[in-house]
Motif scaffolding. Sequence first.
Motif, mmCIF file in Angstrom:
data_model
loop_
_atom_site.group_PDB
_atom_site.id
_atom_site.type_symbol
_atom_site.label_atom_id
_atom_site.label_comp_id
_atom_site.label_asym_id
_atom_site.label_seq_id
_atom_site.Cartn_x
_atom_site.Cartn_y
_atom_site.Cartn_z
ATOM 1 N N LEU A 250 -6.282 3.152 2.715
ATOM 2 C CA LEU A 250 -5.675 1.884 2.300
ATOM 3 C C LEU A 250 -5.092 1.987 0.895
ATOM 4 O O LEU A 250 -4.066 1.369 0.594
ATOM 5 C CB LEU A 250 -6.696 0.751 2.380
ATOM 6 N N LEU A 251 -5.738 2.763 0.027
ATOM 7 C CA LEU A 251 -5.194 2.954 -1.316
ATOM 8 C C LEU A 251 -3.834 3.641 -1.243
ATOM 9 O O LEU A 251 -2.877 3.237 -1.918
ATOM 10 C CB LEU A 251 -6.164 3.771 -2.169
ATOM 11 N N GLU A 252 -3.720 4.662 -0.423
ATOM 12 C CA GLU A 252 -2.447 5.360 -0.280
ATOM 13 C C GLU A 252 -1.370 4.433 0.292
ATOM 14 O O GLU A 252 -0.216 4.459 -0.139
ATOM 15 C CB GLU A 252 -2.632 6.588 0.612
ATOM 16 N N GLU A 253 -1.761 3.597 1.274
ATOM 17 C CA GLU A 253 -0.819 2.625 1.838
ATOM 18 C C GLU A 253 -0.384 1.612 0.779
ATOM 19 O O GLU A 253 0.781 1.212 0.725
ATOM 20 C CB GLU A 253 -1.464 1.899 3.023
ATOM 21 N N ALA A 254 -1.327 1.184 -0.039
ATOM 22 C CA ALA A 254 -1.016 0.210 -1.088
ATOM 23 C C ALA A 254 -0.036 0.776 -2.100
ATOM 24 O O ALA A 254 0.897 0.090 -2.544
ATOM 25 C CB ALA A 254 -2.306 -0.214 -1.784
ATOM 26 N N ILE A 255 -0.228 2.036 -2.465
ATOM 27 C CA ILE A 255 0.674 2.673 -3.428
ATOM 28 C C ILE A 255 2.073 2.802 -2.832
ATOM 29 O O ILE A 255 3.082 2.493 -3.480
ATOM 30 C CB ILE A 255 0.120 4.055 -3.827
ATOM 31 N N THR A 256 2.152 3.221 -1.569
ATOM 32 C CA THR A 256 3.442 3.344 -0.883
ATOM 33 C C THR A 256 4.158 2.000 -0.806
ATOM 34 O O THR A 256 5.388 1.926 -0.887
ATOM 35 C CB THR A 256 3.233 3.901 0.536
ATOM 36 N N SER A 257 3.376 0.933 -0.655
ATOM 37 C CA SER A 257 3.938 -0.421 -0.518
ATOM 38 C C SER A 257 4.160 -1.108 -1.856
ATOM 39 O O SER A 257 4.521 -2.285 -1.904
ATOM 40 C CB SER A 257 3.000 -1.271 0.343
ATOM 41 N N ILE B 93 -9.898 -7.603 -2.598
ATOM 42 C CA ILE B 93 -10.393 -6.234 -2.635
ATOM 43 C C ILE B 93 -10.139 -5.540 -1.295
ATOM 44 O O ILE B 93 -10.064 -6.174 -0.251
ATOM 45 C CB ILE B 93 -11.895 -6.178 -2.987
ATOM 46 N N PHE B 94 -10.006 -4.226 -1.371
ATOM 47 C CA PHE B 94 -9.954 -3.390 -0.171
ATOM 48 C C PHE B 94 -10.526 -2.023 -0.533
ATOM 49 O O PHE B 94 -10.622 -1.669 -1.714
ATOM 50 C CB PHE B 94 -8.532 -3.282 0.389
ATOM 51 N N GLU B 95 -10.898 -1.257 0.492
ATOM 52 C CA GLU B 95 -11.625 -0.015 0.234
ATOM 53 C C GLU B 95 -11.043 1.170 0.987
ATOM 54 O O GLU B 95 -10.455 1.019 2.055
ATOM 55 C CB GLU B 95 -13.098 -0.178 0.617
ATOM 56 N N LEU C 176 -13.052 1.478 -4.201
ATOM 57 C CA LEU C 176 -12.778 0.052 -4.014
ATOM 58 C C LEU C 176 -11.680 -0.375 -4.976
ATOM 59 O O LEU C 176 -11.752 -0.092 -6.177
ATOM 60 C CB LEU C 176 -14.048 -0.758 -4.249
ATOM 61 N N CYS C 177 -10.664 -1.036 -4.433
ATOM 62 C CA CYS C 177 -9.518 -1.462 -5.230
ATOM 63 C C CYS C 177 -9.480 -2.983 -5.338
ATOM 64 O O CYS C 177 -9.821 -3.687 -4.393
ATOM 65 C CB CYS C 177 -8.226 -0.981 -4.587
ATOM 66 N N VAL C 178 -9.047 -3.457 -6.475
ATOM 67 C CA VAL C 178 -8.821 -4.879 -6.715
ATOM 68 C C VAL C 178 -7.327 -5.059 -6.950
ATOM 69 O O VAL C 178 -6.754 -4.429 -7.846
ATOM 70 C CB VAL C 178 -9.616 -5.386 -7.931
ATOM 71 N N ALA C 179 -6.684 -5.880 -6.136
ATOM 72 C CA ALA C 179 -5.234 -6.044 -6.213
ATOM 73 C C ALA C 179 -4.860 -7.512 -6.321
ATOM 74 O O ALA C 179 -5.629 -8.402 -5.936
ATOM 75 C CB ALA C 179 -4.563 -5.423 -4.993
ATOM 76 N N LYS C 180 -3.674 -7.748 -6.832
ATOM 77 C CA LYS C 180 -3.155 -9.105 -6.922
ATOM 78 C C LYS C 180 -2.668 -9.560 -5.555
ATOM 79 O O LYS C 180 -2.228 -8.748 -4.731
ATOM 80 C CB LYS C 180 -2.023 -9.188 -7.951
ATOM 81 N N TYR C 181 -2.770 -10.862 -5.321
ATOM 82 C CA TYR C 181 -2.284 -11.420 -4.057
ATOM 83 C C TYR C 181 -0.852 -10.949 -3.803
ATOM 84 O O TYR C 181 -0.037 -10.828 -4.719
ATOM 85 C CB TYR C 181 -2.322 -12.948 -4.113
#
Length: 259
Positions: A38-45, A32-34, A92-97
């Motif tokens: 970080l959500l915007e970074e996760a989408i970009t990545s 998880i991350f919040e 709060l986001c839940v993402a795969k390893y």
Amino acid sequence: MDDIITSRANPLICEIAKLSDKKYRDEEKLFIFEGKKLLEEAITSDLEIKYIFYTEDNCDFFDNKLLNICKKIVSDGVYAKITEEKVPQGILCVAKYLDNFHKNVKIYSNNYSKIFMLSSIRDPGNLGTIIRTACAFGIDKLILSDDCADIYNSKTIRASMGALFRQKIVICEDIIDTIKILKSKYKIYAAVLENAEDIRNIKLTDNTCFILGNEGHGLSDEMVNICDHKITIPMVDGTESLNVSAAAAVLMWEVYKEC
């Protein structure tokens, strides 16, 4: 608007809350991350996000966005159950390893010119900061001993500011063996406090590898002795040492500047 999850006993909420435990994270391969940043970074990545949980006051942020991700609106009480933050951000986001972390891969089989190794870095804030700095200065790969802080600890993720989603990382089970393997292609520099060459006097070239050790104990004698060189960062008299993340930043800058 979708229905709001208001029960802290909701089965999905109970499962997400368990992700604060490392053993459970490793079993489920989820973390998880919040926060919006970080959500915007996760989408970009292109991180694979499984769920997003958010409070009502963040609804406008998600209007017609991220339609392919399962999003759940939750009450403040429910959010409090799944967050690890002292000041929750409401998203709060839940993402795969991630797939940029590898164990026991042949790290020497690829051509990387700038490598840093971290031995027994136990503080997740330090680890996250080093990851962020490595990404900023173009370090090709970070190699971590398997007793470093957890990559998916919330403090590591927060300190990395999204760099975690992009930085290439190897987690090795036997760091001594890894050093021996690297020596065939890389010049290995052990960062120590004394009886070492001044980093300012070293002419760095491609295929360099620096090793930094534990916050309190540094590198073991065995590790230092098998390295090619011992280097140190000069400081004014009376200064005992730098924080390991600050030391990493200085050394990474030197590599970035020279290579």
